[in-house]
Design a protein around this motif. Structure first.
Motif, PDB file in Angstrom:
ATOM      1  N   SER A  39       0.896  -1.213  -0.093  1.00 50.58           N
ATOM      2  CA  SER A  39      -0.012  -0.049   0.010  1.00 50.58           C
ATOM      3  C   SER A  39       0.867   1.159   0.061  1.00 50.58           C
ATOM      4  N   ARG A  40       1.788   1.237   0.925  1.00 50.00           N
ATOM      5  CA  ARG A  40       2.733   2.123   0.717  1.00 50.00           C
ATOM      6  C   ARG A  40       3.588   2.643  -0.530  1.00 50.00           C
ATOM      7  N   ALA A  41       3.917   1.676  -1.282  1.00 49.20           N
ATOM      8  CA  ALA A  41       4.594   1.641  -2.487  1.00 49.20           C
ATOM      9  C   ALA A  41       3.574   2.048  -3.459  1.00 49.20           C
ATOM     10  N   ARG A  42       2.224   1.964  -3.441  1.00 49.51           N
ATOM     11  CA  ARG A  42       1.392   2.187  -4.257  1.00 49.51           C
ATOM     12  C   ARG A  42       0.924   3.598  -4.007  1.00 49.51           C
ATOM     13  N   LEU A  43       0.897   4.325  -3.145  1.00 44.81           N
ATOM     14  CA  LEU A  43       0.589   5.639  -2.745  1.00 44.81           C
ATOM     15  C   LEU A  43       1.561   6.650  -3.659  1.00 44.81           C
ATOM     16  N   VAL A  44       2.670   6.219  -4.101  1.00 42.96           N
ATOM     17  CA  VAL A  44       3.282   7.275  -4.839  1.00 42.96           C
ATOM     18  C   VAL A  44       2.374   7.884  -6.151  1.00 42.96           C
ATOM     19  N   VAL A  45       1.532   6.914  -6.734  1.00 38.10           N
ATOM     20  CA  VAL A  45       0.702   7.479  -7.945  1.00 38.10           C
ATOM     21  C   VAL A  45      -0.116   8.298  -7.200  1.00 38.10           C
ATOM     22  N   GLU A  46      -1.001   8.133  -6.135  1.00 37.23           N
ATOM     23  CA  GLU A  46      -1.743   9.287  -5.660  1.00 37.23           C
ATOM     24  C   GLU A  46      -1.167  10.297  -5.231  1.00 37.23           C
ATOM     25  N   ASN A  47       0.317  10.352  -4.811  1.00 43.87           N
ATOM     26  CA  ASN A  47       0.853  11.455  -4.264  1.00 43.87           C
ATOM     27  C   ASN A  47       1.268  12.408  -5.638  1.00 43.87           C
ATOM     28  N   ALA A  48       1.761  11.740  -6.854  1.00 46.05           N
ATOM     29  CA  ALA A  48       1.951  12.308  -8.008  1.00 46.05           C
ATOM     30  C   ALA A  48       0.655  12.793  -8.379  1.00 46.05           C
ATOM     31  N   PHE A  49      -0.271  12.667  -8.444  1.00 45.40           N
ATOM     32  CA  PHE A  49      -1.722  13.066  -8.873  1.00 45.40           C
ATOM     33  C   PHE A  49      -1.759  14.486  -7.945  1.00 45.40           C
ATOM     34  N   GLY A  50      -1.582  14.356  -6.473  1.00 43.75           N
ATOM     35  CA  GLY A  50      -1.751  15.689  -5.810  1.00 43.75           C
ATOM     36  C   GLY A  50      -0.673  16.668  -6.184  1.00 43.75           C
ATOM     37  N   ILE A  51       0.521  16.237  -6.514  1.00 43.52           N
ATOM     38  CA  ILE A  51       1.455  17.316  -7.006  1.00 43.52           C
ATOM     39  C   ILE A  51       0.958  17.881  -8.401  1.00 43.52           C
ATOM     40  N   LEU A  52       0.565  17.065  -9.021  1.00 43.11           N
ATOM     41  CA  LEU A  52      -0.057  17.536 -10.652  1.00 43.11           C
ATOM     42  C   LEU A  52      -1.129  18.616 -10.419  1.00 43.11           C
ATOM     43  N   SER A  53      -2.171  18.075  -9.350  1.00 47.34           N
ATOM     44  CA  SER A  53      -3.157  19.207  -9.212  1.00 47.34           C
ATOM     45  C   SER A  53      -2.909  20.301  -8.757  1.00 47.34           C
ATOM     46  N   SER A  54      -1.953  20.253  -7.576  1.00 49.50           N
ATOM     47  CA  SER A  54      -1.491  21.464  -7.138  1.00 49.50           C
ATOM     48  C   SER A  54      -0.621  22.241  -7.994  1.00 49.50           C
ATOM     49  N   GLN A  55      -0.003  21.822  -8.622  1.00 51.28           N
ATOM     50  CA  GLN A  55       0.966  22.476  -9.599  1.00 51.28           C
ATOM     51  C   GLN A  55       0.243  23.156 -10.699  1.00 51.28           C
ATOM     52  N   TRP A  56      -0.869  22.390 -11.270  1.00 49.42           N
ATOM     53  CA  TRP A  56      -1.627  22.940 -12.592  1.00 49.42           C
ATOM     54  C   TRP A  56      -3.151  23.017 -12.046  1.00 49.42           C
ATOM     55  N   ARG A  57      -3.333  24.102 -11.811  1.00 49.61           N
ATOM     56  CA  ARG A  57      -4.880  24.262 -11.152  1.00 49.61           C
ATOM     57  C   ARG A  57      -5.957  24.120 -11.903  1.00 49.61           C
ATOM     58  N   MET A  58      -5.768  23.831 -13.317  1.00 46.47           N
ATOM     59  CA  MET A  58      -7.128  23.430 -14.206  1.00 46.47           C
ATOM     60  C   MET A  58      -7.507  22.136 -13.785  1.00 46.47           C
ATOM     61  N   TYR A  59      -6.897  21.166 -12.763  1.00 43.17           N
ATOM     62  CA  TYR A  59      -7.511  19.990 -12.444  1.00 43.17           C
ATOM     63  C   TYR A  59      -8.558  20.203 -11.299  1.00 43.17           C
ATOM     64  N   ARG A  60      -8.475  21.410 -10.843  1.00 43.62           N
ATOM     65  CA  ARG A  60      -9.295  21.886  -9.595  1.00 43.62           C
ATOM     66  C   ARG A  60     -10.514  22.633  -9.897  1.00 43.62           C
ATOM     67  N   ARG A  61     -10.794  22.743 -11.274  1.00 39.11           N
ATOM     68  CA  ARG A  61     -12.136  23.393 -11.800  1.00 39.11           C
ATOM     69  C   ARG A  61     -12.668  22.648 -12.990  1.00 39.11           C
ATOM     70  N   LEU A  62     -13.654  23.136 -13.526  1.00 41.50           N
ATOM     71  CA  LEU A  62     -14.409  22.680 -14.519  1.00 41.50           C
ATOM     72  C   LEU A  62     -13.593  22.937 -15.725  1.00 41.50           C
ATOM     73  N   ILE A  63     -13.209  22.063 -16.628  1.00 42.72           N
ATOM     74  CA  ILE A  63     -12.457  22.488 -17.972  1.00 42.72           C
ATOM     75  C   ILE A  63     -13.452  22.658 -19.263  1.00 42.72           C
ATOM     76  N   GLU A  64     -13.556  24.066 -19.263  1.00 40.65           N
ATOM     77  CA  GLU A  64     -14.682  24.282 -20.454  1.00 40.65           C
ATOM     78  C   GLU A  64     -14.098  24.292 -21.933  1.00 40.65           C
ATOM     79  N   VAL A  65     -13.421  23.242 -22.366  1.00 41.81           N
ATOM     80  CA  VAL A  65     -12.904  23.206 -23.629  1.00 41.81           C
ATOM     81  C   VAL A  65     -13.371  21.858 -24.274  1.00 41.81           C
TER      82      VAL A  65
END
Length: 360
Positions: free
Chosen positions: A253-279
């Motif tokens: 489980s701890r090894a698998r959490l790296v992908v969830e952490n990567a998604f967290g970094i991605l959404s924190s870095q690029w804020r388009m993941y935190r809103r509705l994308i109207e394209v």
């Protein structure tokens, strides 16, 4: 009034309304080539004033663009030729640096609307739409081979060594998970993009290594070596010979959490993941791919680590196992045997972590 007269009047009325609509459409012609506010782009546009001042302060520049000045200039040198247009007799083209800044700041970094982009940079809304689509395509095409290409056999083995060193889990070549990227429902799409959460989205299925970097999710064919390499996943994925689920061990489980952490970094870095994308979904998919490859680009740049050279695998090396089909949720006997081997190696059928027990 007879039925015939009533029908005749209705037809004449319909023809008159159709004629009036056509006349209004013809009368509503474009009276100006460029709006007056857009003509003062160099005097009041954000790129020609604020951005030039931000270049004097690297910290503010990085908070504004999510990239340092060196990373911005490096990225511009890689994609500049792809996004540069020629000047014409009618108008001056928008410089490549301004095109890149529009894409990074407003769609990839903050997710603001196209109309906000146009107002801040003093460009047309349709121009912004074209710039975003062109720049994200160029980012993916120019960076994917160097920072997110299909791994070679040596790459997979290097990833496995990383999981062993960082997360103490052997023979793991990546953590797999999916992320819903919420978009505006396209016209006449029905339930094509509808998900179980009640929203409309496209799905990002990612493979992440031990250093939170995204890799191309298409490894090679089946491996015939005695010790199998595996991917890590959660209960949403079926148990396969080369796909282990998180349910039996804390270390898995701890090894698998790296992908969830990567998604967290991605959404924190690029804020388009935190809103509705109207394209359009095709443009949204290009934006997702661009953010993933930019994530790797920034990881390599900040870590002072050069990306591996692709296509230089040794002759005769067998590829590591492929992910294969994951539709059915029935585990094969071979997959259960592989899981038993990992359980015995990692300490038996039951392990305790704190006050919570994790068992198969």
């Amino acid at each position: 009034m007879s039925v015939v007269d009533r029908s005749f009047i209705e037809r004449v009325t319909a023809l008159y309304l159709l004629w009036r609509t056509e006349q209004r459409r013809r009368d509503h012609r474009r009276c100006i080539w460029v709006h007056q506010t857009l003509r003062r782009q160099t005097q009041f546009g954000k790129f020609h004033h604020l951005l030039q001042e931000l270049r004097l302060d690297d910290g503010r520049f990085q908070r504004y663009f999510r990239l340092s000045r060196a990373q911005f200039d490096d990225l511009l040198s890689r994609i500049g030729a792809r996004i540069t247009l020629q000047d014409t007799n009618y108008r001056r083209s928008i410089p490549a640096a301004e095109r890149l800044s529009i894409c990074l700041r407003f769609l990839l970094a903050t997710g603001d609307s196209f109309r906000t982009i146009a107002s801040s940079y003093r460009v047309g809304v349709s121009t912004v739409c074209q710039i975003v689509a062109q720049v994200v395509t160029a980012i993916w095409d120019c960076l994917v081979e160097g920072y997110m290409a299909v791994p070679t056999t040596d790459d997979w083995r290097s990833i496995a060594e990383g999981f062993q060193e960082r997360w103490n889990f052997p023979l793991c070549v990546g953590a797999v998970d999916g992320k819903h990227v919420v978009i505006k429902a396209p016209p006449n799409s029905g339930s094509q993009f509808h998900n179980y959460k009640g929203t409309f989205s496209i799905v990002l299925l990612a493979v992440v290594d031990a250093k939170y970097r995204f890799w191309h999710p298409l490894p090679g064919a089946e491996d015939r070596e005695p010790q199998p390499h595996v991917f890590m996943a959660d209960e949403a994925f079926p148990l396969r010979r080369n796909l282990m689920r998180r349910v039996f061990n804390y270390r898995l489980s701890r090894a698998r959490l790296v992908v969830e952490n990567a998604f967290g970094i991605l959404s924190s870095q690029w804020r388009m993941y935190r809103r509705l994308i109207e394209v359009h979904p095709e443009v949204a998919e290009k934006c997702v791919k661009a953010t993933c490859v930019l994530h790797n680009f920034m990881q390599y740049s900040e870590g002072r680590e050069a990306p591996a050279v692709r296509g230089t695998g040794h002759a005769g090396d067998e590829p590591l196992p492929g992910l294969g089909r994951v539709a059915a949720n029935n585990s094969s006997r071979e997959a259960l045997q592989v899981r038993e081997v990992f359980m015995e190696h990692l300490g038996g059928r039951e392990q305790y972590h704190g006050s919570r027990r994790s068992s198969i």
